[in-house]
Design a protein around this motif. Structure first.
Motif, mmCIF file in Angstrom:
data_model
loop_
_atom_site.group_PDB
_atom_site.id
_atom_site.type_symbol
_atom_site.label_atom_id
_atom_site.label_comp_id
_atom_site.label_asym_id
_atom_site.label_seq_id
_atom_site.Cartn_x
_atom_site.Cartn_y
_atom_site.Cartn_z
ATOM 1 N N SER A 562 0.843 -1.192 0.000
ATOM 2 C CA SER A 562 0.000 0.000 0.000
ATOM 3 C C SER A 562 0.883 1.249 0.000
ATOM 4 O O SER A 562 2.040 1.212 0.422
ATOM 5 N N TYR A 563 0.293 2.328 -0.519
ATOM 6 C CA TYR A 563 0.932 3.641 -0.492
ATOM 7 C C TYR A 563 0.029 4.587 0.291
ATOM 8 O O TYR A 563 -1.170 4.664 0.025
ATOM 9 N N GLU A 581 -11.975 20.187 -5.668
ATOM 10 C CA GLU A 581 -12.904 19.060 -5.753
ATOM 11 C C GLU A 581 -12.314 17.889 -6.550
ATOM 12 O O GLU A 581 -12.721 16.729 -6.379
ATOM 13 N N LYS A 582 -11.354 18.162 -7.420
ATOM 14 C CA LYS A 582 -10.730 17.087 -8.204
ATOM 15 C C LYS A 582 -9.948 16.113 -7.311
ATOM 16 O O LYS A 582 -9.625 14.993 -7.734
ATOM 17 N N LEU A 583 -9.635 16.562 -6.102
ATOM 18 C CA LEU A 583 -8.849 15.723 -5.199
ATOM 19 C C LEU A 583 -9.673 14.638 -4.528
ATOM 20 O O LEU A 583 -9.125 13.764 -3.849
ATOM 21 N N ASN A 584 -10.991 14.676 -4.696
ATOM 22 C CA ASN A 584 -11.857 13.648 -4.121
ATOM 23 C C ASN A 584 -11.997 12.479 -5.102
ATOM 24 O O ASN A 584 -12.631 12.592 -6.149
ATOM 25 N N ILE A 585 -11.363 11.370 -4.779
ATOM 26 C CA ILE A 585 -11.442 10.144 -5.597
ATOM 27 C C ILE A 585 -11.725 8.985 -4.659
ATOM 28 O O ILE A 585 -11.121 8.871 -3.591
ATOM 29 N N PHE A 597 -8.518 -4.151 -3.744
ATOM 30 C CA PHE A 597 -7.647 -3.037 -4.096
ATOM 31 C C PHE A 597 -8.490 -1.779 -4.153
ATOM 32 O O PHE A 597 -9.717 -1.822 -4.253
ATOM 33 N N GLY A 598 -7.803 -0.642 -4.066
ATOM 34 C CA GLY A 598 -8.547 0.603 -4.108
ATOM 35 C C GLY A 598 -7.644 1.821 -4.133
ATOM 36 O O GLY A 598 -6.437 1.737 -3.848
ATOM 37 N N PHE A 599 -8.244 2.959 -4.499
ATOM 38 C CA PHE A 599 -7.556 4.248 -4.464
ATOM 39 C C PHE A 599 -8.535 5.255 -3.874
ATOM 40 O O PHE A 599 -9.639 5.441 -4.394
ATOM 41 N N LYS A 600 -8.132 5.882 -2.788
ATOM 42 C CA LYS A 600 -8.996 6.847 -2.117
ATOM 43 C C LYS A 600 -8.185 8.109 -1.805
ATOM 44 O O LYS A 600 -7.078 8.029 -1.275
ATOM 45 N N SER A 601 -8.744 9.254 -2.148
ATOM 46 C CA SER A 601 -8.110 10.517 -1.764
ATOM 47 C C SER A 601 -9.193 11.515 -1.365
ATOM 48 O O SER A 601 -10.307 11.490 -1.900
ATOM 49 N N GLU A 606 -8.014 23.790 6.568
ATOM 50 C CA GLU A 606 -8.195 24.315 7.918
ATOM 51 C C GLU A 606 -6.931 25.043 8.355
ATOM 52 O O GLU A 606 -5.816 24.647 8.023
ATOM 53 N N ASN A 607 -7.164 26.143 9.064
ATOM 54 C CA ASN A 607 -6.064 26.957 9.600
ATOM 55 C C ASN A 607 -5.060 27.353 8.517
ATOM 56 O O ASN A 607 -3.839 27.310 8.721
ATOM 57 N N GLY A 608 -5.594 27.718 7.345
ATOM 58 C CA GLY A 608 -4.739 28.192 6.263
ATOM 59 C C GLY A 608 -3.883 27.122 5.621
ATOM 60 O O GLY A 608 -2.837 27.420 5.029
ATOM 61 N N GLU A 609 -4.337 25.883 5.719
ATOM 62 C CA GLU A 609 -3.540 24.782 5.185
ATOM 63 C C GLU A 609 -4.449 23.776 4.478
ATOM 64 O O GLU A 609 -5.524 23.416 4.968
ATOM 65 N N LEU A 610 -4.014 23.333 3.312
ATOM 66 C CA LEU A 610 -4.693 22.258 2.586
ATOM 67 C C LEU A 610 -4.064 20.933 2.999
ATOM 68 O O LEU A 610 -2.838 20.771 2.951
ATOM 69 N N VAL A 611 -4.909 19.995 3.407
ATOM 70 C CA VAL A 611 -4.427 18.671 3.802
ATOM 71 C C VAL A 611 -5.080 17.628 2.896
ATOM 72 O O VAL A 611 -6.310 17.520 2.840
ATOM 73 N N VAL A 612 -4.268 16.871 2.182
ATOM 74 C CA VAL A 612 -4.756 15.831 1.272
ATOM 75 C C VAL A 612 -4.304 14.476 1.798
ATOM 76 O O VAL A 612 -3.112 14.255 2.054
ATOM 77 N N ASN A 613 -5.262 13.586 1.975
ATOM 78 C CA ASN A 613 -4.963 12.206 2.369
ATOM 79 C C ASN A 613 -5.232 11.292 1.177
ATOM 80 O O ASN A 613 -6.323 11.330 0.589
ATOM 81 N N CYS A 614 -4.263 10.483 0.864
ATOM 82 C CA CYS A 614 -4.367 9.624 -0.320
ATOM 83 C C CYS A 614 -3.861 8.228 0.035
ATOM 84 O O CYS A 614 -2.754 8.091 0.580
#
Length: 652
Positions: A562-563, A581-585, A597-601, A606-614
């Motif tokens: 996994s990554y 919105e493109k970051l929602n997969i 198997f899967g891919f989720k992002s 919040e607080n002036g910061e973009l947080v992306v979980n993938c």
């Protein structure tokens, strides 16, 4: 080899005719008049088409030479375009220590007329990188030519083998014949085809023949086992009908033969091994610590070489500081024995070559040897000097094999063998975690990125080992490339690498941690008065699968893994981000066994910061061909994510 002598005993018990000759070996030839053919519209579209491919393998016994094996291959191929001409204007014949080229004939026919005819006098013997082969450069080859070739080989008398009947060229007819004296019985099995053989006895010879029509070209596909998925024939000697006993080397007996080889001269080897065990000072350590110390000692002090004889005693190996693959296996196995570390010998083959078949007991499936430690459920791979305790070649994961278990019976060294499955790796212990903290310069001229990678077990495969053995320059280049994703014009600083010493058990088991600071402008792109952040490229280049034709083969991956990526972007003061919105997969697929198997992002601000979980994961290594479109979707999700850009826009 002991097995070979045992088989020959059964074979030679019967008196044979000293005048016996190989079947058609000297007389087999093509028809003087070339084959007349007509290609269908579909065949004309192909780069090339094989009209016929025949292979004859014959075992012959004579008093003068004993058991001999010969092979005749006869092929006829039509070349429809320049690409086929380029690929087929030379005939390559690899030769190893157990085979020799006896003869060859080749002719080129255009419009029904023979334009060239060549033979042994035109063959050159060459050697490249210790590989010997014969080369025949064909004359007169051109678009539309028919090339007919007959190759005569003398092979070793091995009584078991595998032959592939499927190539990357479509064939009208593939025929395979195994020819033996009628009293010698061989069992055969075909894989990836349902064709049954004909078994015929004519005079004193037995002919076992497979004939397959319209064999499709085998096409390489991503995430597929190439050789294992090709049509092939396995054969193995069973018995001599004129001798009462049948072949006895079933799986248990094969395991015993190998076990007895490992333990040969055990008493003579014990004293030398005990010296090393004492030197290592591992008397009070755990069995895992003992096993690691023994493996590491021998792999650090003994080189593995080929084409030399096995030493009779381990003292010879230790003195010379080199060993064959069998020799290093014997050293480590007997070292474990003397240190009282329970182990089992596991013999199998890598699945890239073939899937282990418990129903076809043949030495052909026993090409790779590893050691299994039942207490810790770990493996040792003696033949790979880069790997240490816990790692297997990925091709063995999930394979069945012969597990040879030592059994105490007084002072005698005996064994019992059975077929078991080598477990897959645990996905939770094979992760690649990527932490990326991005700060965009206030003038939008570039970025400062704090990067940290944590990789465990199979996710570190080769990287930890190569880093350990590299010099300082190579280490720097390797890490810079890993962290910068190969992006040019990136300054890499503050590099720190932890837990890379593969000779230290604690570090070897710990995650490989790499961290640094990157300064670059490659992730920002100006488009007029707009600035784009290429956020997807932060995860590095991703593979994409294009599939124009219907998938042929099941899906096979090296190991479960996994990554996990966490990307944090500090938004510059006075700016905002758009296109998030493109970051929602979210594409995840399960079956009756659970998650596949899967891919989720996803993202949040919040607080002036973009947080992306993938997160991208593959919980198993093998999936049916019916799951391919879903699998392809997940693979391509990562590639699609890699292309995502977001707008850095000034707030009015």
């Amino acid at each position: 080899m002991k097995l070979y002598k045992l088989l020959l005993f059964f074979v030679f018990t019967t008196q044979v005719d000293s005048t016996a000759q190989p079947f058609d070996f000297k007389t087999y030839s093509w028809d003087k008049k070339p084959l007349v053919y007509e290609l269908s519209p579909e065949e004309q579209k192909l780069s090339s088409i094989t009209l016929m491919n025949k292979k004859f393998v014959e075992f012959v016994i004579t008093k003068e030479e004993g058991l001999q094996k010969y092979q005749v291959t006869h092929s006829i191929q039509v070349l429809n375009d320049d690409r086929a001409v380029e690929a087929s204007n030379k005939v390559y014949i690899p030769i190893n220590y157990s085979s020799s080229l006896e003869n060859i004939f080749s002719r080129v026919i255009i419009n029904g007329k023979v334009v060239s005819e060549q033979g042994m006098n035109d063959v050159k013997k060459l050697e490249e990188k210790e590989v010997q082969y014969y080369l025949l450069a064909l004359e007169g080859v051109g678009k539309g030519a028919m090339v007919e070739t007959i190759i005569y080989l003398k092979l070793s008398g091995s009584l078991y083998s595998a032959d592939y009947l499927q190539t990357q060229t479509q064939s009208r007819v593939n025929q395979y014949s195994l020819i033996t004296p009628k009293n010698l019985i061989f069992k055969t099995k075909i894989y990836n085809s349902k064709v049954n053989p004909t078994d015929t006895v004519i005079e004193d010879k037995r002919y076992l023949t497979y004939s397959i029509k319209n064999v499709p070209a085998f096409e390489e596909e991503k995430y597929a086992l190439e050789n294992a998925n090709r049509i092939r024939i396995e054969y193995n000697f069973e018995k001599n009908t004129e001798y009462a006993a049948a072949r006895s080397d079933k799986w248990n007996d094969m395991g015993k033969i190998y076990f007895d080889r490992i333990y040969k001269n055990y008493d003579k080897n014990a004293k030398e091994l005990d010296k090393i065990i004492k030197k290592l000072g591992i008397g009070l350590k755990t069995t895992e610590e003992k096993a690691f110390a023994i493996e590491n000692y021998f792999k650090s002090s003994i080189n593995i070489v080929q084409n030399v004889k096995d030493e009779e005693l381990v003292s010879g190996i230790i003195k010379n500081k080199y060993a064959t693959l069998f020799g290093i296996t014997q050293l480590i196995a007997l070292g474990l024995d003397r240190a009282k570390v329970p182990f089992e010998i596991v013999i199998s083959c890598e699945k890239d070559d073939k899937k282990f078949d418990p129903d076809f007991d043949s030495w052909s499936f026993l090409n790779d040897v590893v050691l299994y430690l039942p207490e810790s459920k770990n493996y040792i791979t003696p033949g790979n000097q880069l790997l240490r305790l816990g790692y297997l070649p990925a091709g063995l994961l999930g394979q069945k094999g012969v597990f040879v278990v030592p059994v105490a019976e007084g002072k005698a060294k005996k064994s019992i063998s059975s077929i078991k499955t080598i477990a897959y790796n645990d996905i939770e212990k094979s992760t690649d975690k990527h932490f990326i903290n991005v700060t965009i310069n206030n003038d939008l001229s570039g970025t400062s990125i704090e990067v940290k990678k944590e990789m465990t077990e199979y996710a570190t495969m080769n990287l930890k080992q190569y880093y350990f053995y590299s010099d300082e320059k190579q280490k720097k280049e390797l890490i810079e490339n890993v962290l910068s994703n190969g992006a040019k014009e990136t300054k890499v600083s503050n590099i720190k690498v932890e837990n890379y010493d593969i000779t230290n058990l604690a570090q070897y088991k710990a995650p490989l941690i790499i961290s640094s600071t990157l300064n670059t402008d490659v992730y920002l792109e100006r488009a007029g008065d707009k600035v784009l952040l290429k956020i997807g490229e932060l995860i590095g280049p991703q593979e994409q699968i294009y599939q124009e034709k219907k998938r042929q083969n099941p899906i096979d991956m090296p190991y479960a893994h996994s990554y996990e990526r966490i990307i944090k972007v500090k938004i510059p003061s006075g700016f905002k981000l758009e296109g998030l919105e493109k970051l929602n997969i979210n594409h995840a697929y399960d079956d009756a066994e659970g998650p596949m198997f899967g891919f989720k992002s996803s993202y949040k601000v919040e607080n002036g910061e973009l947080v992306v979980n993938c997160r991208e994961y593959y919980n198993r290594t093998s999936f049916s061909v019916e799951k391919f479109e879903e699998f392809r979707k997940v693979i391509n999700d990562a590639a699609d994510f890699n292309k995502i850009t977001i707008l850095v826009k000034k707030i009015n």
